[in-house]
Design a protein around this motif. Structure first.
Motif, PDB file in Angstrom:
ATOM      1  N   VAL A  48      47.069  31.181  35.684  1.00  0.00           N
ATOM      2  CA  VAL A  48      45.612  31.202  35.805  1.00  0.00           C
ATOM      3  C   VAL A  48      45.123  29.758  35.813  1.00  0.00           C
ATOM      4  CG1 VAL A  48      43.450  31.925  34.705  1.00  0.00           C
ATOM      5  CG2 VAL A  48      45.467  33.397  34.594  1.00  0.00           C
ATOM      6  N   VAL A  61      38.219  38.023  25.793  1.00  0.00           N
ATOM      7  CA  VAL A  61      37.914  37.676  27.180  1.00  0.00           C
ATOM      8  C   VAL A  61      36.638  38.421  27.562  1.00  0.00           C
ATOM      9  CG1 VAL A  61      38.730  37.807  29.564  1.00  0.00           C
ATOM     10  CG2 VAL A  61      40.367  37.376  27.714  1.00  0.00           C
ATOM     11  N   LEU A  98      45.106  40.998  35.585  1.00  0.00           N
ATOM     12  CA  LEU A  98      43.991  40.189  35.088  1.00  0.00           C
ATOM     13  C   LEU A  98      42.669  40.904  35.307  1.00  0.00           C
ATOM     14  CD1 LEU A  98      44.130  37.326  33.768  1.00  0.00           C
ATOM     15  CD2 LEU A  98      46.177  37.907  34.998  1.00  0.00           C
ATOM     16  N   THR A 137      36.529  29.583  31.777  1.00  0.00           N
ATOM     17  CA  THR A 137      37.519  29.667  30.698  1.00  0.00           C
ATOM     18  C   THR A 137      37.432  28.491  29.732  1.00  0.00           C
ATOM     19  OG1 THR A 137      39.209  28.567  32.039  1.00  0.00           O
ATOM     20  CG2 THR A 137      39.130  30.985  32.116  1.00  0.00           C
ATOM     21  N   LEU A 152      39.735  32.941  38.162  1.00  0.00           N
ATOM     22  CA  LEU A 152      38.957  33.961  37.466  1.00  0.00           C
ATOM     23  C   LEU A 152      37.468  33.803  37.737  1.00  0.00           C
ATOM     24  CD1 LEU A 152      40.737  33.904  33.993  1.00  0.00           C
ATOM     25  CD2 LEU A 152      41.204  35.363  35.956  1.00  0.00           C
ATOM     26  N   LEU A 176      44.853  35.720  28.454  1.00  0.00           N
ATOM     27  CA  LEU A 176      44.886  35.453  29.891  1.00  0.00           C
ATOM     28  C   LEU A 176      46.252  34.932  30.334  1.00  0.00           C
ATOM     29  CD1 LEU A 176      41.357  33.840  30.147  1.00  0.00           C
ATOM     30  CD2 LEU A 176      42.050  36.016  31.198  1.00  0.00           C
TER      31      LEU A 176
END
Length: 121
Positions: free
Chosen positions: A111, A68, A48, A89, A85, A100
């Motif tokens: 995630v 992303v 990631l 998102t 993260l 992702l």
């Protein structure tokens, strides 16, 4: 030049490499699986983190992109095998969620805020 005897040295350096799989966006808008060989220490968050760094110059030349956002913020592994993260998102397009989710699946993790995908290319 005169010959010399054997000069002792230390042990040969070792380099550890790891294959990391990420998902980028192809010219047709679909996901494209890419494997990169990384050297150095890696963790379950490395794929990631690699995706968040964006496509390489060679990948861009192939027409690959990413939806992303690029960031150098750290991906955190939370208890329960969930990755956190350093980006929001919630406002990302669906293809970014797919990037992702599919990249996370290569590590067996999930995630936070991204649904799991049943099939990735």
């Amino acid at each position: 030049m005169r010959p010399t005897g054997v000069i002792p040295g230390g042990p040969a350096p070792t380099i550890t490499s790891t294959d990391v799989t990420i998902y980028l966006v192809g010219p047709d808008g679909g996901l494209v699986r890419r494997t990169r060989v990384l050297t150095g220490e890696t963790t379950a968050a490395t794929p990631l983190q690699t995706l968040l760094a964006g496509p390489t110059d060679a990948e861009r030349k192939e027409g690959l992109t990413s939806e992303v956002p690029v960031t150098t913020g750290a991906v955190i592994i939370r208890t329960g095998n969930t990755l956190i993260l350093p980006i929001d998102t919630g406002t990302l397009p669906g293809v970014a969620h797919a990037q992702l989710g599919c990249t996370a699946m290569t590590t067996g993790l999930s995630v936070a805020g991204i649904k799991a995908f049943a099939a990735c290319p």
